[in-house]
Design an enzyme around this catalytic site. Structure first.
Site, short mmCIF file in Angstrom:
data_model
loop_
_atom_site.label_atom_id
_atom_site.label_comp_id
_atom_site.label_asym_id
_atom_site.label_seq_id
_atom_site.Cartn_x
_atom_site.Cartn_y
_atom_site.Cartn_z
CB SER A 57 -0.88 0.02 1.25
OG SER A 57 -1.54 1.27 1.36
CE1 TYR A 75 -3.83 -2.16 5.21
CE2 TYR A 75 -3.15 0.07 4.64
CZ TYR A 75 -3.59 -1.18 4.26
OH TYR A 75 -3.78 -1.46 2.93
#
Ligand code: NAP
Length: 249
Positions: free
Chosen positions: A143, A157
């Protein structure tokens, strides 16, 4: 040569888009999912109708026993694996570090990091030319958060995806002499259901889109294109690299 790919988290979103694109490129497919059997079976039926060989495999990628069983089924039902896409991943509701607990971090790292480690290990055991395999490709879905850090939203995350980026570099260098190319993709903000978990509603997504240089959210298909290129022989000299697919973000 017949090629077989395992895509984790393939029941929807980016994983399903990768599965559709891989099917059109001629791969036989193992579609992994965690809970949504109906979505996985519906995608499998669609791809079989287009002529693809497809098996659906329920397994929590964070559970070693379930991962081992999943790979045994691939061996038995599809044959030698040639590609793995570590796509299964979760986000967590937005929070500041001071309000987070250990249980949240454990689940996040179990799925996003240990899941990729477990699946990569099992794939490497099968694909390594040093162990009698035919080589292959692994693509890790990271990501942009890995590099942007997601302050005030989910630094945990982001850290899990940073770990995945390190894995891509290390495994890329470790496995290339055994015929396995490991690379990654860092998507930006892509329109999928994952945002329902993070608490990013439509208004927040549209506000975020306005801040992206390309001025829109990404589509899962746009991520899939990059993944399929990294899986293919066209990327034969690309090793340990992670490609941003993020509209300039
Ligand atoms: P999504 O729509 O929420 O889909 C997630 C998929 O992962 C589902 O198929 C889900 O299966 C599966 N999954 C979740 N936990 C699992 C587990 N423990 N074991 C096996 N499968 C599991 O997510 P997405 O947006 O497509 O995201 C896919 C990947 O891209 C993730 O790694 C995510 O971090 C990354 N990413 C997404 C974005 C974005 O903006 N969408 C941006 C950057 C990176 P079930 O539905 O059956 O549970």
């Amino acid at each position: 040569m017949h090629r077989i790919a395992l895509i984790t988290g393939a029941s929807r979103g980016i994983g399903a888009a990768i599965a559709r694109r891989a099917a059109s490129a001629g791969y036989g497919l193992a579609l992994n999912y965690a809970r949504d059997a109906a979505a996985a079976e519906s995608l499998a039926a669609e791809l079989r109708a287009g002529g693809s060989r497809v098996v659906t495999l329920q397994a929590d990628v964070a559970d070693e026993g379930q991962v081992l069983h999943m790979f045994e089924r691939i061996d038995a039902e599809l044959g030698p694996l040639s590609a793995l896409v570590n796509n299964a991943g979760i986000v967590v509701p937005g929070a500041r570090l001071v309000d987070m607990d250990l249980a949240r971090w454990q689940r996040l790292f179990e799925v996003n990091v240990f899941g990729a480690l477990l699946c990569s290990r099992e794939a490497a055991r099968r694909m390594s030319t040093a162990r009698g395999g035919r080589g292959g490709a692994i693509v890790n879905i990271s990501s942009r958060a890995a590099q942007l850090g997601s302050p005030g939203l989910y630094v945990d995350y982001a850290a899990s995806k940073g770990a995945l980026d390190s894995l891509t570099v290390g495994l890329g260098r470790e496995l290339i002499e055994e015929g396995i190319r490991v690379n990654g993709v860092r998507p930006g903000i892509i329109e999928t259901e994952i945002h329902q978990t993070s608490g990013f509603d439509d208004a927040k997504l549209q506000a975020a889109a306005a801040q992206i240089p390309i001025r829109r959210l990404g589509r899962a298909e746009e991520v899939a294109e990059a993944v399929l290129w990294l899986m293919s022989d066209a990327a034969s000299y690309t090793v340990g690299a992670t490609l941003d697919v993020a509209g300039g973000r």
